[in-house]
Motif scaffolding. Sequence first.
Motif, PDB file in Angstrom:
ATOM      1  N   THR A  61      -4.963  -0.530 -12.658  1.00 48.44           N
ATOM      2  CA  THR A  61      -5.243  -0.811 -11.296  1.00 48.44           C
ATOM      3  C   THR A  61      -4.785  -1.830 -10.488  1.00 48.44           C
ATOM      4  OG1 THR A  61      -7.548  -1.574 -11.534  1.00 48.44           O
ATOM      5  CG2 THR A  61      -7.353   0.773 -11.243  1.00 48.44           C
ATOM      6  N   MET A  63      -5.492  -4.455  -7.144  1.00 47.14           N
ATOM      7  CA  MET A  63      -6.491  -4.590  -5.949  1.00 47.14           C
ATOM      8  C   MET A  63      -7.316  -3.305  -6.187  1.00 47.14           C
ATOM      9  SD  MET A  63      -5.981  -7.620  -5.038  1.00 47.14           S
ATOM     10  CE  MET A  63      -6.283  -8.095  -3.343  1.00 47.14           C
ATOM     11  N   ASP A  64      -7.981  -3.033  -7.018  1.00 48.14           N
ATOM     12  CA  ASP A  64      -9.153  -2.014  -6.978  1.00 48.14           C
ATOM     13  C   ASP A  64      -8.441  -0.536  -6.889  1.00 48.14           C
ATOM     14  OD1 ASP A  64     -11.235  -4.195  -7.596  1.00 48.14           O
ATOM     15  OD2 ASP A  64     -10.574  -4.606  -5.767  1.00 48.14           O
ATOM     16  N   CYS A  65      -7.257  -0.445  -7.028  1.00 42.89           N
ATOM     17  CA  CYS A  65      -6.902   1.050  -6.473  1.00 42.89           C
ATOM     18  C   CYS A  65      -5.638   1.457  -7.165  1.00 42.89           C
ATOM     19  CB  CYS A  65      -6.540   0.624  -5.157  1.00 42.89           C
ATOM     20  SG  CYS A  65      -5.954   2.360  -4.376  1.00 42.89           S
ATOM     21  N   LYS A 100     -14.480   1.385 -12.019  1.00 43.19           N
ATOM     22  CA  LYS A 100     -13.520   0.644 -10.816  1.00 43.19           C
ATOM     23  C   LYS A 100     -12.212   1.651 -10.999  1.00 43.19           C
ATOM     24  CE  LYS A 100     -15.810  -3.346 -10.515  1.00 43.19           C
ATOM     25  NZ  LYS A 100     -16.211  -4.125  -9.297  1.00 43.19           N
TER      26      LYS A 100
ATOM     27  N   LYS B  80      -0.134  -0.874   1.157  1.00 44.01           N
ATOM     28  CA  LYS B  80      -0.431  -1.153  -0.039  1.00 44.01           C
ATOM     29  C   LYS B  80       0.085  -2.266  -0.938  1.00 44.01           C
ATOM     30  CE  LYS B  80      -3.261  -0.233  -3.550  1.00 44.01           C
ATOM     31  NZ  LYS B  80      -2.981  -1.017  -4.432  1.00 44.01           N
ATOM     32  N   GLU B  84      -1.306  -5.822  -2.276  1.00 40.16           N
ATOM     33  CA  GLU B  84      -1.164  -6.060  -3.376  1.00 40.16           C
ATOM     34  C   GLU B  84      -0.796  -7.642  -3.853  1.00 40.16           C
ATOM     35  OE1 GLU B  84      -0.373  -1.785  -5.577  1.00 40.16           O
ATOM     36  OE2 GLU B  84       1.186  -3.221  -5.191  1.00 40.16           O
ATOM     37  N   ARG B  90      -7.666 -14.369  -4.989  1.00 38.00           N
ATOM     38  CA  ARG B  90      -8.652 -14.405  -5.537  1.00 38.00           C
ATOM     39  C   ARG B  90      -8.864 -15.231  -6.815  1.00 38.00           C
ATOM     40  NH1 ARG B  90      -8.818  -7.978  -7.374  1.00 38.00           N
ATOM     41  NH2 ARG B  90     -10.002  -7.183  -5.686  1.00 38.00           N
ATOM     42  N   CYS B 102     -16.577  -8.721 -10.950  1.00 34.31           N
ATOM     43  CA  CYS B 102     -15.547  -8.608  -9.988  1.00 34.31           C
ATOM     44  C   CYS B 102     -15.026 -10.205  -9.838  1.00 34.31           C
ATOM     45  CB  CYS B 102     -15.930  -8.298  -8.521  1.00 34.31           C
ATOM     46  SG  CYS B 102     -16.982  -9.350  -7.771  1.00 34.31           S
ATOM     47  N   ASP B 135     -15.108  -0.906  -2.616  1.00 27.91           N
ATOM     48  CA  ASP B 135     -14.524  -1.634  -3.986  1.00 27.91           C
ATOM     49  C   ASP B 135     -13.740  -2.753  -3.734  1.00 27.91           C
ATOM     50  OD1 ASP B 135     -15.946   0.289  -5.638  1.00 27.91           O
ATOM     51  OD2 ASP B 135     -13.907   1.220  -6.403  1.00 27.91           O
ATOM     52  N   SER B 136     -12.798  -2.675  -3.105  1.00 25.87           N
ATOM     53  CA  SER B 136     -11.720  -3.840  -2.804  1.00 25.87           C
ATOM     54  C   SER B 136     -12.236  -4.984  -2.106  1.00 25.87           C
ATOM     55  CB  SER B 136     -10.422  -3.538  -2.150  1.00 25.87           C
ATOM     56  OG  SER B 136     -10.770  -2.873  -0.794  1.00 25.87           O
ATOM     57  N   THR B 137     -13.522  -4.702  -1.196  1.00 23.93           N
ATOM     58  CA  THR B 137     -14.042  -6.097  -0.606  1.00 23.93           C
ATOM     59  C   THR B 137     -15.233  -6.947  -1.187  1.00 23.93           C
ATOM     60  OG1 THR B 137     -15.185  -4.366   0.616  1.00 23.93           O
ATOM     61  CG2 THR B 137     -13.329  -5.255   1.852  1.00 23.93           C
TER      62      THR B 137
END
Lengths: 193, 168
Positions: A61, A63-65, A100, B80, B84, B90, B102, B135-137
């Motif tokens: 994955t 960025m979580d996707c 995830k 997307k 990325e 992060r 996370c 999920d992504s936040t």
Amino acid sequence: MSKVLLLSSGLKHTQEFTDPFLRRLEVYLSSYLDCVDVRNILTFDERTFFEYDKVVFLFMTAMDCIPSSTLEIFQKLEKQNVNKVDIYALIACDEYETEKCDVSEKILQKWCEKKDYRFKGSLKIGSTLIIMKSTSKYIVSNYIKKFAQAIMNNQEAHLRVTVLTEKRFLKRANKYWYKQVKKTKKEKAKDEK
Amino acid sequence: MKNLVVTDKDISTQHFINSVVVNLNNIHYSSCTGGLECLRCEGACYFHDDMSLISRWMNDCQLIIYVTRVKYGCFDIPFKKMLERLVVNREPYYTMVEGETCHLGISQLKKKLLVIGYGEILDDEKEIFKDLLDDSTLGFSYSSVDTYFCEESELEEVLCTFGGVDHV
């Protein structure tokens, strides 16, 4: 005899993280099947996609996707003729929880539904960066074997595996990053000298 | 830097006069290679392009608005690819947040996120997209995450409605 394509569709350098899984899956499948082809985002040719009976997407994955490189493959395939293909996925994430990987699976499933492909399930692997460096690698190999058997027998697969405990994950994964950051700092300091 | 609008479609900048509007069609950015080299180098990305600045803005602003096409319940490819590249924002280390592991965001400035998704979006795709945002936040300090969906033909009208949201 069915033809299987193992398509490493993750971002260019995440393929090094998923490579141990890919190699094991290839070995298990090749011992039973004559035609197992391995491609990545650079060597994949969309015109040959429909020559296979089964396609296994392998990615980590981003960025979580689902990674953009896999979305690009979807886009390339939009222009191709539709044919019945069974789709499987091996989805890896760097966090502990295999949940995830769920959103990525749903997106892949949605694509299959829209394009009339049969989605036959997935193997989700958590703790990707450290799992093959721990004793859990034997468990992972076992799961990959089960996944390969499901692919060979045309069965659905809903498998997930990660390191044994969350506590162990946090300890080992943070140690991994601590070492990586320290190593990079050292290398930089050496270059500057 | 107060507000930031990132769009994958040409939109009128008049709707967001208090924001910097980034049109992904007009900037140059490379695709992330996913090697996580930036996490090893404390957020220093290998590529030096327009995303170097945008990723810094993302940390500093208080309101972020995304205008994106939604396909299969996911951001479309240009968007997307941009997201990325934000992996630089992060921390490499893992933390437990809401019972899940996370990476924390490096900026702890409280901010709001508004996502306007357009296109022919089915109900289950909307659900997938919301799950994706959840999920992504995680790990980022968003005080609110709001999502709005519309058809592509309705987008201008929707932006008129949301225009001015950056004045607050």
